[in-house]
Design a protein around this motif. Sequence first.
Motif, PDB file in Angstrom:
ATOM      1  N   GLY A   1     -23.082   4.391 -28.449  1.00  6.02           N
ATOM      2  CA  GLY A   1     -23.251   3.362 -29.324  1.00  6.02           C
ATOM      3  C   GLY A   1     -22.426   2.277 -30.484  1.00  6.02           C
ATOM      4  O   GLY A   1     -22.828   1.954 -31.140  1.00  6.02           O
ATOM      5  N   ARG A   2     -21.364   3.243 -29.824  1.00  4.91           N
ATOM      6  CA  ARG A   2     -20.150   2.225 -30.410  1.00  4.91           C
ATOM      7  C   ARG A   2     -18.793   3.150 -29.784  1.00  4.91           C
ATOM      8  O   ARG A   2     -19.182   3.172 -28.558  1.00  4.91           O
ATOM      9  N   SER A   3     -17.666   2.313 -29.936  1.00  6.98           N
ATOM     10  CA  SER A   3     -16.817   2.144 -29.738  1.00  6.98           C
ATOM     11  C   SER A   3     -16.516   4.217 -30.074  1.00  6.98           C
ATOM     12  O   SER A   3     -16.051   4.352 -30.805  1.00  6.98           O
ATOM     13  N   THR A   4     -15.961   4.644 -29.158  1.00 10.35           N
ATOM     14  CA  THR A   4     -15.075   5.941 -28.977  1.00 10.35           C
ATOM     15  C   THR A   4     -13.456   6.450 -28.535  1.00 10.35           C
ATOM     16  O   THR A   4     -13.645   5.302 -27.394  1.00 10.35           O
ATOM     17  N   PRO A   5     -13.033   6.793 -29.148  1.00  9.57           N
ATOM     18  CA  PRO A   5     -11.115   6.655 -28.980  1.00  9.57           C
ATOM     19  C   PRO A   5     -11.710   7.260 -27.125  1.00  9.57           C
ATOM     20  O   PRO A   5     -10.666   6.551 -26.192  1.00  9.57           O
ATOM     21  N   ASP A   6     -12.392   8.176 -26.355  1.00 10.38           N
ATOM     22  CA  ASP A   6     -12.354   8.622 -25.274  1.00 10.38           C
ATOM     23  C   ASP A   6     -13.552   9.179 -24.718  1.00 10.38           C
ATOM     24  O   ASP A   6     -13.707   9.762 -24.116  1.00 10.38           O
ATOM     25  N   GLN A   7     -13.992   8.249 -25.396  1.00 11.22           N
ATOM     26  CA  GLN A   7     -16.403   7.931 -24.738  1.00 11.22           C
ATOM     27  C   GLN A   7     -16.181   9.808 -24.332  1.00 11.22           C
ATOM     28  O   GLN A   7     -17.126   9.690 -23.250  1.00 11.22           O
ATOM     29  N   ALA A   8     -15.794  10.677 -25.161  1.00 11.38           N
ATOM     30  CA  ALA A   8     -17.036  11.727 -25.061  1.00 11.38           C
ATOM     31  C   ALA A   8     -17.964  11.834 -25.574  1.00 11.38           C
ATOM     32  O   ALA A   8     -18.824  12.682 -24.542  1.00 11.38           O
ATOM     33  N   PRO A   9     -18.794  11.545 -26.257  1.00 10.19           N
ATOM     34  CA  PRO A   9     -20.566  11.169 -26.249  1.00 10.19           C
ATOM     35  C   PRO A   9     -20.765  10.809 -24.368  1.00 10.19           C
ATOM     36  O   PRO A   9     -21.543  11.504 -24.181  1.00 10.19           O
ATOM     37  N   ALA A  10     -20.727   9.731 -23.511  1.00  6.34           N
ATOM     38  CA  ALA A  10     -20.946   9.251 -22.707  1.00  6.34           C
ATOM     39  C   ALA A  10     -20.250  10.517 -21.188  1.00  6.34           C
ATOM     40  O   ALA A  10     -21.262  11.114 -20.057  1.00  6.34           O
TER      41      ALA A  10
ATOM     42  N   GLN B   1     -21.748  -1.983 -32.277  1.00  3.83           N
ATOM     43  CA  GLN B   1     -22.980  -0.977 -32.649  1.00  3.83           C
ATOM     44  C   GLN B   1     -24.223  -1.192 -31.791  1.00  3.83           C
ATOM     45  O   GLN B   1     -25.203  -2.737 -31.612  1.00  3.83           O
ATOM     46  N   LEU B   2     -24.519  -0.304 -30.967  1.00  2.00           N
ATOM     47  CA  LEU B   2     -25.703  -0.224 -30.687  1.00  2.00           C
ATOM     48  C   LEU B   2     -26.659   0.989 -31.182  1.00  2.00           C
ATOM     49  O   LEU B   2     -26.344   2.262 -31.478  1.00  2.00           O
ATOM     50  N   ASP B   3     -28.053   1.085 -30.802  1.00  2.08           N
ATOM     51  CA  ASP B   3     -28.820   2.218 -30.919  1.00  2.08           C
ATOM     52  C   ASP B   3     -28.987   2.846 -29.172  1.00  2.08           C
ATOM     53  O   ASP B   3     -28.877   2.720 -28.473  1.00  2.08           O
ATOM     54  N   PRO B   4     -27.939   4.100 -30.210  1.00  5.16           N
ATOM     55  CA  PRO B   4     -27.668   5.370 -29.214  1.00  5.16           C
ATOM     56  C   PRO B   4     -28.895   5.100 -28.425  1.00  5.16           C
ATOM     57  O   PRO B   4     -29.958   5.504 -28.243  1.00  5.16           O
ATOM     58  N   LEU B   5     -28.938   5.413 -26.738  1.00  2.08           N
ATOM     59  CA  LEU B   5     -29.854   6.192 -25.623  1.00  2.08           C
ATOM     60  C   LEU B   5     -28.912   7.731 -26.018  1.00  2.08           C
ATOM     61  O   LEU B   5     -28.048   8.459 -25.997  1.00  2.08           O
ATOM     62  N   THR B   6     -30.172   8.855 -25.493  1.00  2.00           N
ATOM     63  CA  THR B   6     -29.637  10.454 -25.695  1.00  2.00           C
ATOM     64  C   THR B   6     -30.977  10.819 -25.033  1.00  2.00           C
ATOM     65  O   THR B   6     -31.550   9.942 -24.447  1.00  2.00           O
ATOM     66  N   PRO B   7     -31.204  12.094 -24.564  1.00  2.00           N
ATOM     67  CA  PRO B   7     -31.593  13.084 -23.745  1.00  2.00           C
ATOM     68  C   PRO B   7     -33.527  12.341 -23.750  1.00  2.00           C
ATOM     69  O   PRO B   7     -33.560  12.374 -22.656  1.00  2.00           O
ATOM     70  N   GLU B   8     -33.496  12.476 -25.269  1.00  2.00           N
ATOM     71  CA  GLU B   8     -34.837  12.560 -25.583  1.00  2.00           C
ATOM     72  C   GLU B   8     -35.704  10.836 -25.431  1.00  2.00           C
ATOM     73  O   GLU B   8     -36.477  10.974 -24.787  1.00  2.00           O
ATOM     74  N   THR B   9     -34.282   9.799 -25.132  1.00  2.00           N
ATOM     75  CA  THR B   9     -34.924   8.475 -25.347  1.00  2.00           C
ATOM     76  C   THR B   9     -35.139   8.682 -23.760  1.00  2.00           C
ATOM     77  O   THR B   9     -35.944   7.429 -23.714  1.00  2.00           O
ATOM     78  N   GLY B  10     -34.418   8.676 -22.752  1.00  2.00           N
ATOM     79  CA  GLY B  10     -33.775   8.505 -22.003  1.00  2.00           C
ATOM     80  C   GLY B  10     -34.038   7.074 -21.672  1.00  2.00           C
ATOM     81  O   GLY B  10     -33.388   6.173 -22.731  1.00  2.00           O
TER      82      GLY B  10
END
Length: 357
Positions: A170-179, A111-120
């Motif tokens: 911020g975590r494992s995802t099945p198909d890396q959709a967020p990235a 688990q990580l604190d996700p990077l977002t378009p806002e945080t850059g």
Amino acid sequence: MSHPSGPAGPAFGQTVSQAAPLLRVLSGETREKPPLWMMRQAGRYLPEYRALREKAGSFLDLCYDPEKAAEVTLQPIRRFGFDAAILFSDILVVPDALGQRVRFLEGEGPQLDPLTPETGLAPLAGELDAERLAPVYETVRMVRAALPPQVALIGFAGAPWTVASYMVAGRSTPDQAPARLFAYTHPVLFGALVDRLVDATASHLLRQVEAGAQVLQIFESFAGALPPPLFRRWSLEPVSRIVSRIRARYPAIPVIVFARGAGAGVEELAQSGIADGVGLDWTIDPWRASDAIQVHRPVQGNLDPLALVAGGDVLARAVDDIRAALGGGPHVFNLGHGILPQTPIAHVEQLVARVRG
Ligand code: CP3
């Protein structure tokens, strides 16, 4: 099958004939018995790993404890006599040392604190925190000092796309959709993240070589999520920049690239000359790999980890097929992905006997 364009040779101060079998194969030699190691060979299928892991605190504490990490790296070598040791660490120490602190919760993965378009990229440091990673390089030194010369030491890192997919989700995802979505909607920012990771990863790998790693492996575990144009842009291109930096400083250090799920992308990787060794996942037909990949570069793989869990005739036949298909050229025997925690030790013994027998 010889190696047409002659990649990296053996490590410093060694002639080819003295070099460890893994180095010889990665420099293009065909051997009657392939060198053998397993991805994730230090891990939960080993009772001695589980015992030490219980005393170590968190998984990252173990990664940053040189004595314990060195011990865990050596455990599978002692038990099975593999031809290579792979540094015990994780691909996520890179974001951790860039200031995006990583936590491994029991049974839940990273688990990580996700990077977002806002945080850059604001939460990230410009460079790796050298102090945080110093224990990793100390582990490399300790392991190299403890290993016999015929056993090669492999350092590693995740490829930028795979690591970025954790940093964005911020975590494992099945198909890396967020990235993937981030890369489509914010390509400039995603490109800046990948650039940051190219620098950090190249520096992390160079430091492992300085400490005694003789081979490097780059894990592109999530190549399979990318359509071909994005595979070229977010995987082949940044990986090629990392490898160029390594070649510029250490031309004799071979680099294996394992692009899991890349399909035909693996053939492009082999033709591109980026990698000295090409990792094959278990979905690749080894006969096709012999024609389309091994003619360009030495290959590594590709036993289905579940065939190792099954054992018996299933395992024997799968090993023999891979040997029949790839034995005519430079081949490093390995699994097509990491060993699974439920794998019986007796089946690993069977594998070693079958590959060497
Ligand atoms: O191969 C080895 O023996 C060297 C050590 C190694 C680990 N992770 C140890 C580990 C290597 C090379 C890795 C690479 C890694 N880490 C990858 C790329 C390879 C792959 O499998 O595709 C990835 C995606 C990671 C990220 C990661 N680390 C996840 C998703 C997890 C949790 C999932 C799980 O299996 O629990 C880890 C934890 C991890 N890394 C463990 C080990 C032995 C298990 C943690 C534990 O012992 O509690």
